[in-house]
Scaffold this motif. Structure first.
Motif, PDB file in Angstrom:
ATOM      1  N   GLN A 522       1.106  -1.419   0.118  1.00 31.57           N
ATOM      2  CA  GLN A 522       0.165  -0.011  -0.048  1.00 31.57           C
ATOM      3  C   GLN A 522       0.848   1.278  -0.057  1.00 31.57           C
ATOM      4  N   SER A 523       1.943   0.744   0.578  1.00 30.76           N
ATOM      5  CA  SER A 523       2.702   2.375   1.065  1.00 30.76           C
ATOM      6  C   SER A 523       3.894   2.709  -0.612  1.00 30.76           C
ATOM      7  N   ASP A 524       3.454   1.170  -1.812  1.00 31.20           N
ATOM      8  CA  ASP A 524       3.824   1.485  -3.139  1.00 31.20           C
ATOM      9  C   ASP A 524       3.415   2.739  -3.427  1.00 31.20           C
ATOM     10  N   ARG A 525       2.212   3.110  -3.394  1.00 33.42           N
ATOM     11  CA  ARG A 525       1.115   4.187  -3.979  1.00 33.42           C
ATOM     12  C   ARG A 525       2.262   5.391  -3.649  1.00 33.42           C
ATOM     13  N   HIS A 526       2.160   6.013  -2.477  1.00 35.49           N
ATOM     14  CA  HIS A 526       3.123   6.869  -1.987  1.00 35.49           C
ATOM     15  C   HIS A 526       4.874   7.492  -1.964  1.00 35.49           C
ATOM     16  N   SER A 527       5.704   6.316  -2.730  1.00 34.63           N
ATOM     17  CA  SER A 527       6.871   5.606  -2.269  1.00 34.63           C
ATOM     18  C   SER A 527       7.849   5.946  -3.938  1.00 34.63           C
ATOM     19  N   HIS A 528       9.223   7.189  -3.733  1.00 39.18           N
ATOM     20  CA  HIS A 528       9.501   7.404  -4.599  1.00 39.18           C
ATOM     21  C   HIS A 528       8.959   8.250  -5.380  1.00 39.18           C
ATOM     22  N   ARG A 529       8.274   8.953  -5.529  1.00 46.30           N
ATOM     23  CA  ARG A 529       7.571  10.155  -6.032  1.00 46.30           C
ATOM     24  C   ARG A 529       7.379  11.247  -5.634  1.00 46.30           C
ATOM     25  N   HIS A 530       7.389  12.777  -6.555  1.00 45.10           N
ATOM     26  CA  HIS A 530       7.026  13.678  -6.073  1.00 45.10           C
ATOM     27  C   HIS A 530       5.455  14.373  -5.592  1.00 45.10           C
ATOM     28  N   ARG A 531       5.283  15.296  -4.220  1.00 40.54           N
ATOM     29  CA  ARG A 531       4.544  15.231  -3.956  1.00 40.54           C
ATOM     30  C   ARG A 531       4.118  17.133  -3.452  1.00 40.54           C
ATOM     31  N   VAL A 532       3.513  17.022  -2.639  1.00 42.03           N
ATOM     32  CA  VAL A 532       3.024  18.691  -2.515  1.00 42.03           C
ATOM     33  C   VAL A 532       2.813  18.660  -1.299  1.00 42.03           C
ATOM     34  N   GLY A 533       3.274  18.621  -0.148  1.00 39.86           N
ATOM     35  CA  GLY A 533       3.170  18.978   1.334  1.00 39.86           C
ATOM     36  C   GLY A 533       4.162  17.784   2.164  1.00 39.86           C
ATOM     37  N   VAL A 534       4.564  18.128   3.513  1.00 38.30           N
ATOM     38  CA  VAL A 534       5.144  17.149   4.046  1.00 38.30           C
ATOM     39  C   VAL A 534       4.522  16.347   5.148  1.00 38.30           C
ATOM     40  N   GLU A 535       3.972  14.952   5.541  1.00 36.17           N
ATOM     41  CA  GLU A 535       3.198  15.008   6.850  1.00 36.17           C
ATOM     42  C   GLU A 535       3.306  15.028   8.030  1.00 36.17           C
ATOM     43  N   ASP A 536       5.095  15.043   8.132  1.00 38.05           N
ATOM     44  CA  ASP A 536       5.499  14.971   9.484  1.00 38.05           C
ATOM     45  C   ASP A 536       6.598  15.551   9.615  1.00 38.05           C
ATOM     46  N   LEU A 537       6.809  16.666   9.995  1.00 40.88           N
ATOM     47  CA  LEU A 537       8.527  17.383  10.128  1.00 40.88           C
ATOM     48  C   LEU A 537       9.635  17.008   9.550  1.00 40.88           C
ATOM     49  N   ALA A 538       9.174  16.147  11.058  1.00 45.05           N
ATOM     50  CA  ALA A 538      10.582  15.542  12.170  1.00 45.05           C
ATOM     51  C   ALA A 538      11.058  13.976  11.205  1.00 45.05           C
ATOM     52  N   LEU A 539      10.112  14.590   9.748  1.00 41.75           N
ATOM     53  CA  LEU A 539      10.555  12.600   8.881  1.00 41.75           C
ATOM     54  C   LEU A 539      11.044  13.708   7.563  1.00 41.75           C
ATOM     55  N   SER A 540      11.632  15.262   7.478  1.00 43.07           N
ATOM     56  CA  SER A 540      12.118  15.362   6.118  1.00 43.07           C
ATOM     57  C   SER A 540      12.980  16.344   6.521  1.00 43.07           C
ATOM     58  N   ALA A 541      13.870  16.788   5.282  1.00 43.59           N
ATOM     59  CA  ALA A 541      15.496  16.830   5.193  1.00 43.59           C
ATOM     60  C   ALA A 541      15.077  18.085   4.076  1.00 43.59           C
ATOM     61  N   TRP A 542      15.872  18.995   4.379  1.00 43.59           N
ATOM     62  CA  TRP A 542      15.783  20.031   2.870  1.00 43.59           C
ATOM     63  C   TRP A 542      17.142  20.234   3.337  1.00 43.59           C
ATOM     64  N   TRP A 543      17.200  20.363   1.711  1.00 45.80           N
ATOM     65  CA  TRP A 543      18.371  21.343   0.944  1.00 45.80           C
ATOM     66  C   TRP A 543      18.671  21.918   0.727  1.00 45.80           C
ATOM     67  N   ARG A 544      19.450  23.137   2.074  1.00 49.34           N
ATOM     68  CA  ARG A 544      20.221  24.530   1.968  1.00 49.34           C
ATOM     69  C   ARG A 544      18.910  25.760   2.121  1.00 49.34           C
ATOM     70  N   PRO A 545      18.284  25.238   2.819  1.00 53.17           N
ATOM     71  CA  PRO A 545      16.800  26.225   3.223  1.00 53.17           C
ATOM     72  C   PRO A 545      17.406  28.153   3.337  1.00 53.17           C
ATOM     73  N   ALA A 546      16.562  28.532   3.088  1.00 51.68           N
ATOM     74  CA  ALA A 546      16.745  29.660   2.980  1.00 51.68           C
ATOM     75  C   ALA A 546      16.477  30.253   4.531  1.00 51.68           C
ATOM     76  N   ALA A 547      17.117  31.113   5.096  1.00 51.87           N
ATOM     77  CA  ALA A 547      17.617  31.684   6.173  1.00 51.87           C
ATOM     78  C   ALA A 547      16.323  32.321   7.303  1.00 51.87           C
ATOM     79  N   ASP A 548      15.615  32.669   6.569  1.00 53.47           N
ATOM     80  CA  ASP A 548      14.394  33.089   6.987  1.00 53.47           C
ATOM     81  C   ASP A 548      13.410  31.676   7.539  1.00 53.47           C
ATOM     82  N   ARG A 549      12.906  30.801   6.945  1.00 58.99           N
ATOM     83  CA  ARG A 549      12.584  29.834   7.163  1.00 58.99           C
ATOM     84  C   ARG A 549      13.086  28.805   8.166  1.00 58.99           C
ATOM     85  N   LEU A 550      14.457  29.324   8.709  1.00 62.28           N
ATOM     86  CA  LEU A 550      14.986  28.513   9.945  1.00 62.28           C
ATOM     87  C   LEU A 550      14.570  29.788  11.499  1.00 62.28           C
ATOM     88  N   VAL A 551      13.346  30.480  11.395  1.00 62.24           N
ATOM     89  CA  VAL A 551      13.724  31.168  12.988  1.00 62.24           C
ATOM     90  C   VAL A 551      12.674  29.745  13.791  1.00 62.24           C
TER      91      VAL A 551
END
Length: 938
Positions: A522-551
């Motif tokens: 069932q999780s295959d339908r959501h794996s290895h694809r682009h999407r809009v939004g992150v369900e759990d911030l603590a399971l995400s990673a950010w590449w070179r985030p802008a400083a204004d997002r880090l406050v």
């Protein structure tokens, strides 16, 4: 009569050929009815692997049917973390290598006729890269390896001098398989810098090309634009494809091992597709002719882009290694399949076994078929995830280009990315998880600290990991995110909330069950694809985030709800629990043996287990999972085994995580961890396994080896049928530069021919070593009565190498009745990079000193010393210690030789008769006095 379709007609011919061969063998007495049925099943019957079962005329039709689905796959993308290198590279290569660099550098392909126009049009390059070619992209470089050919003259007489005169460095990258080294050595000699994909060639290039300014190692790379996991879940087909050519004469080892692999796929009933551009060549009856049994599965090749898409659309594919005895030169198809998120079925290669343990190496048709049968959907996806991580972190083509430029002096080596983790509630558990990441320790700070850094303009970070104490993070967690940034364009990645729980899915389903496989699917339908939004911030990673997002966490969370992100999979994390795992264990658990012993007894009794399998573990979790444990899963006895995973104090968090997961997922697995640091060998954990085993029978397995062909089941049945026997022994195979079968059964039967009773049991004489002579017995190919072995209280010197052979010598001395069975049981990989056995230095011999001290003491206590001296001592000294000594670097020779002298002195005064030993002592005296060389060449 209607003529059958062409594919079916050729299949029927192959079927008749196979049947006639089998019948002739049976008639001549060379076969049995059982063998006839097996031959017809494997080589003749159109069972589930046949394209006709799928209502197709041939395999080509099956592939053509997939064309619309393949075209719908999203294209591969350049990785946001691996952009264009900015290099301008003049290159001489074949089309596959050119594709691997596409989009990562400005490539100027040079042909022997038009190179001047090509350079004039493009401008001066940063470097010239020359690689071994078959014919080049346009066919113009065909024959360049021949000294007097026109392309060779153009390259060495005009192109290289022209660019060198203009200050352009010339690099040769030896990507050829080892057997073709002589063809290209002359060209390499003409270049400024040499790189080779074959580590074993480094000393040859140093000797043959003394004018080279630098010589280094560089393995092949992979480009995510062509080989990508994006959009590959779920698989679009169950075809198992192979793209390439069959070499009947050129690579005999590859041909033999490939036969096992192909037959195993067929025995499993999986559909097989063999794409070979020569498959319809009327002249292919020579060196590229496929075996007749493969005819129904052959088709002509397809365009490379379509083949790459097919590899992405399937869950499993085949790669064949032309090189066997190299730790670094392997089929580039392996990297392409890993990058595509596809599980790799492969023939043996030293480097594949050492560095890619998740690749399944064929041992036999039976093992291949069993591996495909027992593999769960969870393990399939985990295996594929490990391949993706390996391909893009260790073999990215952008890194290869930067390494080439650095070697040529026109660039710098790729740097390691800066990683940072942030949380609202730092905890000791979080700190441990992040300190144990496979990429190296990751700094953990809180949001207030991050906000201050951002405000001060010092929050420079390549990858930011928001984390939470509500989760546990596996050692590969950060690596999975970084690998994803290397193969796709989004600046945010996320892990899914399931199915990454090691002891069950979120609803408590046990891994390996149908319900768990359904959850993973069932999780295959959501794996290895682009999407809009992150369900759990603590399971995400950010590449070179802008400083204004880090406050603050709130600010980043607000962005996360609508950000374009790439979803990876659900592995690498699970909800935090209060249970103590091996990863969390305090270093004083050596005192917990009694608690563990009670657990072992309870597990064995509750589950009614029959066979204990003792596996000592130390810093090798990947091999444990994909080699040893996977091989036990293939056994018909798996559910009756008590698997004892005994960690000797690993500090590698990935190893401890693997042990935790295996123990959590399988009720018949018991795990124990010694205090961190390790004892130096398998003796300590193996001894504990022997002492605590609570089943009637016991077997041994090392984490980087495998049990094969269900041999354990055969040995257990034999021991059950003969209750008066102490142990039963089978055969084993050794993988090194070849596959070698070692026949313990024949040795036993021949040596003790006069001691066989009517039932074939060996009734050992009072002093069996008078006949056996202390020869090696591989304990990993035996099943032993547990109570008998425990009663011996065997000596297993802690920290010593070679202790398994010493254990076998004690077993042979004390046994009274044994049996041998002519069946393969164990596969031993003797060439694993980084292992002690393959790293010969003075330390190597020092590891044997405690063994020989203990053995000499045991021999004296049992009045066996003279027997050992007479039957084993000199031969073992010459063929083991002194043979190994020849591979020690000259500057270390004296240190190693002194240790060998100490080892030999353990056995007292001895009158040596072998002149090799006499020469050794003479060389040692010379080296001690400083009167001559090291003796290393003596």
């Amino acid at each position: 009569m209607t003529r059958p379709p062409a594919g079916e007609f050729s299949f029927r011919v192959a079927e008749l050929d196979a049947g006639l061969e089998a019948l002739e063998s049976l008639i001549s007495g060379g076969g049995s009815q059982r063998g006839l049925r097996r031959t017809l099943l494997r080589e003749g019957s159109p069972h589930l692997s046949s394209p006709f079962i799928r209502d197709a005329q041939d395999v080509g039709e099956l592939i053509d049917r997939l064309a619309p689905v393949l075209q719908e796959l999203p294209p591969g993308e350049p990785g946001i973390a691996k952009p264009h290198t900015g290099l301008r590279v003049a290159i001489i290569c074949d089309e596959p290598l050119h594709r691997s660099f596409t989009g990562l550098a400005d490539l100027i392909y040079l042909s022997p006729e038009s190179w001047q126009e090509q350079l004039a049009e493009s401008g001066p390059p940063d470097l010239l890269l020359v690689t071994p070619v078959v014919s080049g992209i346009d066919g113009g470089w065909s024959g360049v390896e021949r000294l007097s050919s026109a392309p060779r003259t153009a390259l060495t007489g005009r192109i290289i001098p022209h660019l060198r005169a203009r200050g352009v460095p010339v690099v040769f990258w030896g990507t050829q398989v080892p057997r073709f080294y002589p063809h290209w050595q002359g060209i390499a000699e003409q270049t400024d810098h040499i790189l080779t994909a074959t580590a074993e060639h480094l000393p040859r290039y140093a000797q043959d090309c003394p004018r080279a300014q630098s010589i280094g190692l560089l393995t092949m790379g992979v480009n995510p634009v062509h080989h990508s996991p994006i959009g590959t879940r779920p698989a679009a087909t169950d075809l198992i494809p192979f793209f390439g050519t069959w070499h009947e004469q050129l690579f005999p080892q590859r041909r033999e091992y490939a036969g096992w692999l192909l037959d195993g796929v067929l025995e499993s009933g999986r559909p097989l597709a063999l794409m070979d551009r020569r498959s319809q060549d009327p002249a292919r009856t020579g060196e590229t002719a496929w075996p007749p049994r493969c005819t129904p599965y052959l088709t002509t090749t397809r365009p490379r882009d379509l083949v790459a898409r097919l590899h992405r659309a399937t869950d499993r594919a085949i790669a064949l290694n032309s090189a066997v005895g190299s730790q670094t030169m392997l089929s580039d198809r392996i990297l392409e399949l890993e990058a595509s998120g596809t599980m790799v079925l492969s023939t043996y290669n030293q480097g594949v076994n050492s560095e890619h343990p998740h690749v399944h190496i064929a041992q036999s048709p039976q093992d291949v078929a069993a591996a495909l049968e027992v593999l769960t959907h969870r393990e399939l996806r985990r295996t594929q995830a490990e391949g993706i991580r390996k391909a893009f972190l260790d073999h990215h083509a952008a890194d290869r280009l930067m390494t080439i430029a650095a070697a040529a002096g026109v660039g710098t080596l790729p740097r390691s990315p800066r990683l940072l983790a942030v949380t609202e509630e730092p905890s000791e558990t979080l700190r441990r998880d992040l300190a144990g990441q496979s990429l190296g320790p990751v700094e953990l700070i809180d949001w207030e600290q991050l906000s201050r850094r951002a405000s001060a303009g010092i929050a420079e970070v390549d990858m930011l990991l928001p984390v939470s104490p509500q989760h546990r993070y596996a050692p590969t967690y950060a690596a999975d995110h970084l690998a994803s940034f290397a193969h796709q364009r989004d600046c945010v990645t996320t892990k899914l909330t399931s199915p990454g729980v090691p002891t069950g899915t979120l609803d408590g389903t046990r891994p390996g069950t149908t319900a768990d496989d359904d959850a993973v699917a069932q999780s295959d339908r959501h794996s290895h694809r682009h999407r809009v939004g992150v369900e759990d911030l603590a399971l995400s990673a950010w590449w070179r985030p802008a400083a204004d997002r880090l406050v603050s966490a709130e600010r980043l969370g607000q962005v996360a709800r609508s950000v374009q992100a790439y979803a990876i999979d659900g592995f690498g994390h699970h909800p935090a629990t209060t249970g103590i795992t091996l990863r969390d264990a305090a270093p004083d658990l050596d005192d917990a043996v009694e608690t563990f012993a009670a657990e072992v007894r309870e597990t064995a009794e509750t589950l009614r287990l029959r066979l204990s399998v003792v596996i000592p573990v130390y810093e090798n979790g990947d091999h444990l999972r994909h080699k040893a444990f996977a091989s036990l899963r293939r056994s018909s006895l798996f559910d009756q085994m008590h698997i004892l995973l005994l960690d000797d104090g690993s500090s590698d968090q990935a190893t401890l995580q693997t042990v935790d997961e295996l123990a959590g997922e399988h009720p018949q697995v018991s795990a124990y961890r010694f205090a961190q640091g390790g004892s130096g060998s398998a003796s300590r954990p193996r001894d504990l396994g022997v002492r605590l085993a609570a089943t009637e029978q016991i077997a041994f397995l090392d984490p980087d080896d495998e049990m094969v062909e269900d041999g354990l089941a055969r040995l257990v049945a034999e021991l059950d049928a003969h209750p008066d026997v102490d142990f039963v022994l089978g055969n084993f195979t050794r993988w090194s530069t070849r596959h070698q079968r070692l026949d313990h059964h024949a040795e036993i039967q021949e040596t003790f021919a006069e001691h066989l009773d009517a039932a074939g049991t060996v009734v050992l004489p009072t002093s069996p070593h008078e006949l056996w002579g202390f020869r090696s017995l591989r304990i990993h190919a035996a099943v032993v009565r547990t109570a008998w072995l425990q009663s011996l209280e065997p000596v297993q010197p802690v920290g010593a190498a070679g202790q398994d052979n010493f254990l076998a010598q004690q077993m042979m001395h004390r046994a009274r009745r044994i049996r041998s069975v002519d069946t393969p049981v164990n596969a031993y990989y003797s060439e694993v990079s980084g292992s002690m056995v393959n790293s010969v230095s003075p330390r190597y011999f020092r590891k044997y000193l405690p063994l020989d001290r203990a053995r000499a003491r045991w021999l004296r206590e049992n009045d066996l010393l003279e027997t050992y001296r007479r039957t084993r001592f000199e031969g073992y000294t010459v063929n083991w210690y002194l043979k190994k000594l020849r591979t020690v670097p000259p500057e270390q020779w004296l240190d190693a030789a002194e240790t060998i002298a100490q080892i030999l002195s353990c056995y007292g005064e001895h009158e040596w008769t072998d002149p090799v030993v006499g020469q050794f002592f003479s060389d040692l005296e010379t080296a001690r006095s400083g009167q001559g060389g090291s003796g290393a060449d003596g």
